[in-house]
Scaffold this active site. Sequence first.
Site, PDB file in Angstrom:
ATOM      1  N   GLU A 130      37.932  33.526  38.929  1.00 29.22           N
ATOM      2  CA  GLU A 130      39.345  33.191  39.142  1.00 29.22           C
ATOM      3  C   GLU A 130      39.558  32.165  40.257  1.00 29.22           C
ATOM      4  OE1 GLU A 130      41.710  36.773  39.203  1.00 29.22           O
ATOM      5  OE2 GLU A 130      41.285  37.121  37.093  1.00 29.22           O
TER       6      GLU A 130
ATOM      7  N   GLU B 137      37.168  40.088  31.599  1.00 26.98           N
ATOM      8  CA  GLU B 137      38.027  41.168  32.092  1.00 26.98           C
ATOM      9  C   GLU B 137      39.188  41.351  31.145  1.00 26.98           C
ATOM     10  OE1 GLU B 137      39.483  41.005  36.185  1.00 26.98           O
ATOM     11  OE2 GLU B 137      37.568  40.151  36.817  1.00 26.98           O
TER      12      GLU B 137
HETATM   13  C1  BG6 Z   1      41.316  40.127  38.440  1.00 31.10           C
HETATM   14  C2  BG6 Z   1      40.166  40.203  39.386  1.00 31.10           C
HETATM   15  O1  BG6 Z   1      42.182  39.204  38.988  1.00 31.10           O
HETATM   16  O2  BG6 Z   1      42.132  41.220  38.283  1.00 31.10           O
HETATM   17  C3  BG6 Z   1      39.715  41.609  39.738  1.00 31.10           C
HETATM   18  O3  BG6 Z   1      39.088  39.435  38.952  1.00 31.10           O
HETATM   19  C4  BG6 Z   1      40.942  42.485  39.931  1.00 31.10           C
HETATM   20  O4  BG6 Z   1      38.900  41.551  40.868  1.00 31.10           O
HETATM   21  C5  BG6 Z   1      41.704  42.525  38.626  1.00 31.10           C
HETATM   22  O5  BG6 Z   1      40.647  43.781  40.348  1.00 31.10           O
HETATM   23  C6  BG6 Z   1      42.931  43.430  38.661  1.00 31.10           C
HETATM   24  O6  BG6 Z   1      43.766  43.112  39.743  1.00 31.10           O
HETATM   25  P1  BG6 Z   1      44.218  44.234  40.767  1.00 31.10           P
HETATM   26  O7  BG6 Z   1      45.095  43.559  41.749  1.00 31.10           O
HETATM   27  O8  BG6 Z   1      44.931  45.246  39.956  1.00 31.10           O
HETATM   28  O9  BG6 Z   1      42.982  44.792  41.369  1.00 31.10           O
END
Ligand code: BG6
Length: 473
Positions: free
Chosen positions: A169, A366
């Site tokens: 990201e 993800e």
């Molecule tokens: C992504 C990241 O932006 O979203 C992760 O790569 C992150 O590291 C995930 O945990 C979810 O975001 P958050 O703020 O709910 O942890």
Amino acid sequence: MNNNYNLKDDFPDDFLWGASTSAFQVEGAANEDGKGVTVADLRTKKSKYLDSSVTVDHYHHVEEDVALMAKLGLKSYRFSISWARIFPHGNDKKPNQKGIDFYNKLINLLVKNNIEPIVTIFHFDCPISLVEQYGGWASRRAIDDYYRYAKTLFELFGDRVHYWLTINEQSLLANVPSMNGIQDNNLHELRQKSENSNYYMFLAQAKVYKLCHKMFSNSKIGPAVSYMTNFPYDHTSENALKSKSMEDLIAFIDMDVAIRGELPTYYLRYLKDKNLVLDICDGDFETLKEGRANFLGLNWYSSSIFKITDVENPKMLDGVISNVEKVTDERMMNAEWGLSYDPVGLRFAMQTVNDRFPHIPIIITECGWPEREKLENGQVHDQKRIKYLNGYIYELREAIKDGVNIISFNPWSFLDLLSVNDGMDKRYGLVFVNRDNNSEKDLARYPKDSFYFYQKVIETNAKNVEILNINSG
Ligand code: BG6
């Protein structure tokens, strides 16, 4: 009539069904075995919830965690290596043997269980020493240190790791510069530093793409891009253009540079309008051209709807996300933290990427559903997460049938972990970890109902995924 159009009907047999995490969010042991302090450690220390010192203690539960991955049937596991575990100060003369031992142990366990490691080189955790030495990514010097770190990883683990992700990201790091330890009281100066850091990250990755292709003929390497499809609030061309421009500047910029090897003109126009000047040196554009990714990692959670307003978003720097309002579509299943369930949006996103970069291999790095959860008699009935996975996997199959070259799906997250903004209240895991923000409890692992659903997905290559009723909300 010839009906063989060379289109797939289903997930291929070698599809990599995986799951995802990142180092500072799961490992804990933040000050053990020589690991240096990172920007992520310091940021989470300031959090009102929880810091990175223990999290879910994967560092000391690694055998148990990989055994659970094997039970789940994972074909791939996407995790990150902590730069400061390998080089505590980011650029030490010698790497830290104990850090190397930990990742060797993890990678060997994965390989033994036929789980393909998908390794992120840098996930939000710049060694703080680099910030103290020269400003971290705000300086051109970071390019050489990142390159040397990546080269060390290739030499140490490249015999067993065939999928590499360069930076997680990047555009978020560029738009929230404090995540890279970059500060300045003057907003214009801050934006200037941050855009240069963005540029240095592009150059560093290009060098590393080139190196990887030179060292390994069969490895794949690409960025892990935060991609959220933006839909305009209404049909007006003004809203549609703003939504598209935000998508370009926040997501496609990282893909365009990685695949096409040049800075896109919409970005140059943005820099010009904001009076921002990049630190361009002789040979930089050749560097960008010579080093390209050969796949895309996409972090895609949900779509968003935007409309133009006068409201400024105080969290992000001015420019990219100013003067827009995120609108919630109440017909969807919406999570407490602003994410929504939009499986058709995922298919739309896959088509959009494939249109822009035809046939590019895509790894979903993800994708996940957050909930507040409690253990009830050793179980967690996470029905919404099952619905989310079912719908997304259904639409991924449709995208594959459309001709999109999706090779792997790695939902966030394998086990509950430290959320970047909300500690342990916001759980994404297929496996519940028995701790909360206030107490470490016993850190015991309990597979949730979604674990068993996903286990069946992997076992049957998604034959258990039900037909999606798009009207069911
Ligand atoms: C992504 C990241 O932006 O979203 C992760 O790569 C992150 O590291 C995930 O945990 C979810 O975001 P958050 O703020 O709910 O942890």
